[in-house]
Design a protein around this motif. Sequence first.
Motif, PDB file in Angstrom:
ATOM      1  N   GLY A  58      -1.742   9.913   2.785  1.00  0.00           N
ATOM      2  CA  GLY A  58      -1.232   9.766   4.207  1.00  0.00           C
ATOM      3  C   GLY A  58      -0.949   8.253   4.442  1.00  0.00           C
ATOM      4  N   LEU A  59      -1.193   7.396   3.467  1.00  0.00           N
ATOM      5  CA  LEU A  59      -0.898   6.066   3.929  1.00  0.00           C
ATOM      6  C   LEU A  59       0.641   5.672   3.628  1.00  0.00           C
ATOM      7  N   LYS A  60       1.404   5.514   4.570  1.00  0.00           N
ATOM      8  CA  LYS A  60       2.838   4.765   4.613  1.00  0.00           C
ATOM      9  C   LYS A  60       2.923   4.096   3.532  1.00  0.00           C
ATOM     10  N   ALA A  61       4.018   4.081   2.603  1.00  0.00           N
ATOM     11  CA  ALA A  61       4.212   3.115   1.695  1.00  0.00           C
ATOM     12  C   ALA A  61       4.877   1.709   2.523  1.00  0.00           C
ATOM     13  N   GLN A  62       4.088   0.778   2.511  1.00  0.00           N
ATOM     14  CA  GLN A  62       4.575  -0.578   3.181  1.00  0.00           C
ATOM     15  C   GLN A  62       4.027  -1.796   2.754  1.00  0.00           C
ATOM     16  N   THR A  63       4.715  -2.910   3.100  1.00  0.00           N
ATOM     17  CA  THR A  63       4.182  -4.348   3.025  1.00  0.00           C
ATOM     18  C   THR A  63       3.073  -4.533   3.849  1.00  0.00           C
TER      19      THR A  63
ATOM     20  N   VAL B 240       0.755  -6.496  16.954  1.00  0.00           N
ATOM     21  CA  VAL B 240       0.861  -6.163  15.388  1.00  0.00           C
ATOM     22  C   VAL B 240      -0.071  -4.873  15.179  1.00  0.00           C
ATOM     23  N   ASN B 241       0.367  -4.098  14.157  1.00  0.00           N
ATOM     24  CA  ASN B 241      -0.505  -2.950  13.851  1.00  0.00           C
ATOM     25  C   ASN B 241      -1.498  -3.304  12.966  1.00  0.00           C
ATOM     26  N   LEU B 242      -2.635  -3.010  13.230  1.00  0.00           N
ATOM     27  CA  LEU B 242      -3.886  -3.167  12.224  1.00  0.00           C
ATOM     28  C   LEU B 242      -4.047  -1.808  11.560  1.00  0.00           C
ATOM     29  N   ILE B 243      -3.821  -1.959  10.228  1.00  0.00           N
ATOM     30  CA  ILE B 243      -3.887  -0.780   9.201  1.00  0.00           C
ATOM     31  C   ILE B 243      -5.158  -0.372   9.057  1.00  0.00           C
ATOM     32  N   GLY B 244      -5.899  -1.473   8.667  1.00  0.00           N
ATOM     33  CA  GLY B 244      -7.197  -1.146   8.296  1.00  0.00           C
ATOM     34  C   GLY B 244      -8.224  -2.224   8.144  1.00  0.00           C
ATOM     35  N   TYR B 245      -9.262  -2.147   7.697  1.00  0.00           N
ATOM     36  CA  TYR B 245     -10.251  -3.437   7.332  1.00  0.00           C
ATOM     37  C   TYR B 245     -11.249  -3.184   6.347  1.00  0.00           C
ATOM     38  N   CYS B 246     -12.033  -4.109   5.808  1.00  0.00           N
ATOM     39  CA  CYS B 246     -12.866  -4.155   4.873  1.00  0.00           C
ATOM     40  C   CYS B 246     -14.040  -5.000   5.342  1.00  0.00           C
ATOM     41  N   CYS B 247     -15.307  -4.320   5.014  1.00  0.00           N
ATOM     42  CA  CYS B 247     -16.735  -4.944   5.519  1.00  0.00           C
ATOM     43  C   CYS B 247     -17.479  -4.549   4.386  1.00  0.00           C
ATOM     44  N   GLU B 248     -17.619  -5.468   3.489  1.00  0.00           N
ATOM     45  CA  GLU B 248     -18.596  -5.191   2.245  1.00  0.00           C
ATOM     46  C   GLU B 248     -19.543  -6.488   2.247  1.00  0.00           C
ATOM     47  N   ASP B 249     -20.829  -6.309   2.390  1.00  0.00           N
ATOM     48  CA  ASP B 249     -21.754  -7.551   2.170  1.00  0.00           C
ATOM     49  C   ASP B 249     -21.187  -8.423   3.280  1.00  0.00           C
TER      50      ASP B 249
ATOM     51  N   VAL C 140       0.724  -1.141  -0.027  1.00  0.00           N
ATOM     52  CA  VAL C 140      -0.116   0.034  -0.178  1.00  0.00           C
ATOM     53  C   VAL C 140       0.846   1.282   0.036  1.00  0.00           C
ATOM     54  N   ASP C 141       0.318   2.278  -0.375  1.00  0.00           N
ATOM     55  CA  ASP C 141       1.047   3.665  -0.526  1.00  0.00           C
ATOM     56  C   ASP C 141       0.003   4.732  -0.524  1.00  0.00           C
ATOM     57  N   ASP C 142       0.325   6.039  -0.498  1.00  0.00           N
ATOM     58  CA  ASP C 142      -0.500   7.192  -0.177  1.00  0.00           C
ATOM     59  C   ASP C 142      -1.229   7.287  -1.664  1.00  0.00           C
ATOM     60  N   ASN C 143      -1.076   6.467  -2.784  1.00  0.00           N
ATOM     61  CA  ASN C 143      -1.969   6.551  -3.920  1.00  0.00           C
ATOM     62  C   ASN C 143      -3.420   5.838  -3.547  1.00  0.00           C
ATOM     63  N   LEU C 144      -3.082   4.853  -2.533  1.00  0.00           N
ATOM     64  CA  LEU C 144      -4.556   4.324  -2.216  1.00  0.00           C
ATOM     65  C   LEU C 144      -4.975   5.071  -1.247  1.00  0.00           C
TER      66      LEU C 144
ATOM     67  N   HIS D 189     -18.400  -9.844   3.185  1.00  0.00           N
ATOM     68  CA  HIS D 189     -16.751 -10.080   3.157  1.00  0.00           C
ATOM     69  C   HIS D 189     -16.525  -9.346   4.446  1.00  0.00           C
ATOM     70  N   ARG D 190     -15.486 -10.012   4.982  1.00  0.00           N
ATOM     71  CA  ARG D 190     -14.696  -9.225   6.173  1.00  0.00           C
ATOM     72  C   ARG D 190     -13.340  -9.699   5.800  1.00  0.00           C
ATOM     73  N   LEU D 191     -12.474  -8.546   5.655  1.00  0.00           N
ATOM     74  CA  LEU D 191     -10.959  -8.363   5.518  1.00  0.00           C
ATOM     75  C   LEU D 191     -10.413  -7.639   6.713  1.00  0.00           C
ATOM     76  N   LEU D 192      -8.804  -8.046   7.008  1.00  0.00           N
ATOM     77  CA  LEU D 192      -8.074  -7.115   7.880  1.00  0.00           C
ATOM     78  C   LEU D 192      -6.922  -7.052   7.143  1.00  0.00           C
ATOM     79  N   VAL D 193      -6.469  -5.816   7.459  1.00  0.00           N
ATOM     80  CA  VAL D 193      -5.071  -5.540   6.751  1.00  0.00           C
ATOM     81  C   VAL D 193      -4.037  -4.985   7.931  1.00  0.00           C
ATOM     82  N   TYR D 194      -2.982  -5.757   7.884  1.00  0.00           N
ATOM     83  CA  TYR D 194      -2.035  -5.531   9.159  1.00  0.00           C
ATOM     84  C   TYR D 194      -0.786  -5.279   8.395  1.00  0.00           C
ATOM     85  N   GLU D 195       0.164  -4.787   9.279  1.00  0.00           N
ATOM     86  CA  GLU D 195       1.521  -4.642   8.983  1.00  0.00           C
ATOM     87  C   GLU D 195       2.183  -6.190   8.665  1.00  0.00           C
ATOM     88  N   TYR D 196       3.010  -5.942   7.696  1.00  0.00           N
ATOM     89  CA  TYR D 196       3.668  -7.259   7.450  1.00  0.00           C
ATOM     90  C   TYR D 196       4.748  -7.627   8.112  1.00  0.00           C
ATOM     91  N   MET D 197       4.581  -8.898   8.666  1.00  0.00           N
ATOM     92  CA  MET D 197       5.709  -9.550   9.696  1.00  0.00           C
ATOM     93  C   MET D 197       6.554 -10.502   8.768  1.00  0.00           C
TER      94      MET D 197
END
Length: 424
Positions: A82-87, A120-129, A75-79, A131-139
């Motif tokens: 302010g979102l840090k570029a990271q895996t 672990v740092n949770l960066i964000g999530y998705c909740c659509e219909d 991810v990065d700030d194109n997405l 669908h449930r997803l979680l986005v974390y820092e990569y370890m």
Amino acid sequence: MSKVHVSNQVSTQRLLLTDVSNPGSPISLNELSSSLVGSNLHVFTLKELQMITHNFSRSDYLGEGGFGKVYKGCVDDNLRPGLKAQTVAVKVLDVNGSQGHREWLAEVIFLGQLKHPHLVNLIGYCCEDEHRLLVYEYMALGNLHDQLFKNYSSTLPWLTRIKIAIGAARCLAFLHGEEKPVIYRDFKASNILLDSDYNAKLSDFGLATDGPQGEDSHITTCVMGTEGYAAPEYINTGHLTTMCDVFSFGVVLLELLTGRRSVEKNRCKREKDLVEWARPMLKDFTKLDQIIDSRLEDRYSTEGAKRLAAVAHQCLSHNPKSRPTMTTVVKALEPLLDLNDIPIGPFVYTVVPPGDHGHGQKSCGQKKNEKRGDGGKEKEDKKEEKGRNRRRKRRRVRVVRSRDVYSDTALYKALGTSLYSPRN
Ligand SMILES: Nc1ncnc2c1ncn2[C@@H]1O[C@H](COP(=O)(O)OP(=O)(O)OP(=O)(O)O)[C@@H](O)[C@H]1O
């Protein structure tokens, strides 16, 4: 509780899982991220997460757990501005699996609000219909279970094990020390993630719960967790306290010490259950040699092993009141990093960056062999081997001969091996 009330709490009180998961909760999922205290979680769309994982491609696949499959992405700030570029690691709920919305919500509520260097740092999530997803820092180094039991090319060194134990202990101490304590409930090696420097970070709050409030000493719940890690009183009564986490921490300490999994179905009956097999030997230092991970050879601190064994023994006490708090555990483990009685292996090659004379010191053996060439290396190998055997013998006679052997395995015999309760 009204939305306004929740907003008023923002600076002082964490939103509890029960505030949201109770039927009739005034907080809708759309308002979730703004209701979380101190959170800056990003809400992603399914399409965005499909894009960053190349439509959840096999090449981005990291692994799978009870929640579902996990993929790598960037991810990065194109997405998001302010979102840090990271895996990142993207966890996708398996809608046909054993976990569901409750586990997803627990992860968002706890990890969205609690911040600690060993969480672990949770960066964000998705909740659509559905669908449930979680986005974390990569370890980068995955989880402790795989590093300890599935890494066949190298063995975790002693001090790395201690560092991991301390990191995880600090995290539990933090959770238990919250104004409203959090009981993690599923502490195990596969939930301890490792970054590229072997810093331990706890993940997977699906089973976590807020601890007892007011006068209550415990909460009563249906028994959930993982075979081999759950505290006996919790299995027997459903009574859950922070001391249940302390017991599970003791099991992980045993895994680090012995290099064995908490349950090994292929072993003989006596050795199947790690706690039952190893606990009686933890207080008898003359027997420690029998249970220490043989892959460490003699490259561990004897004093450190004794102290770690004593902490593990206390954590695994059948009486929850006799277990130490996690703060006490941290204090007992931290000095183990400074013990300098670890024998140096015969050939520890350290890559010294040009111009670095301070940190990357070479071992004595290495210096000698560099001067002498390969013939000298062979002789040196034999000499070192003799030295190691001598040190092993010395250590065997030097250990304290304690007769203080604990043999309270009766409870475990009574419990048998039916310690497992499914998650739902
Ligand atoms: N943030 C992350 N960074 C890198 N890898 C991760 C991350 N989170 C999870 N993984 C990897 O994804 C896989 C599945 O992890 P997950 O936490 O979902 O399940 P688990 O803890 O292994 O099992 P269970 O859910 O049954 O307890 C594991 O191999 C884990 O190492």
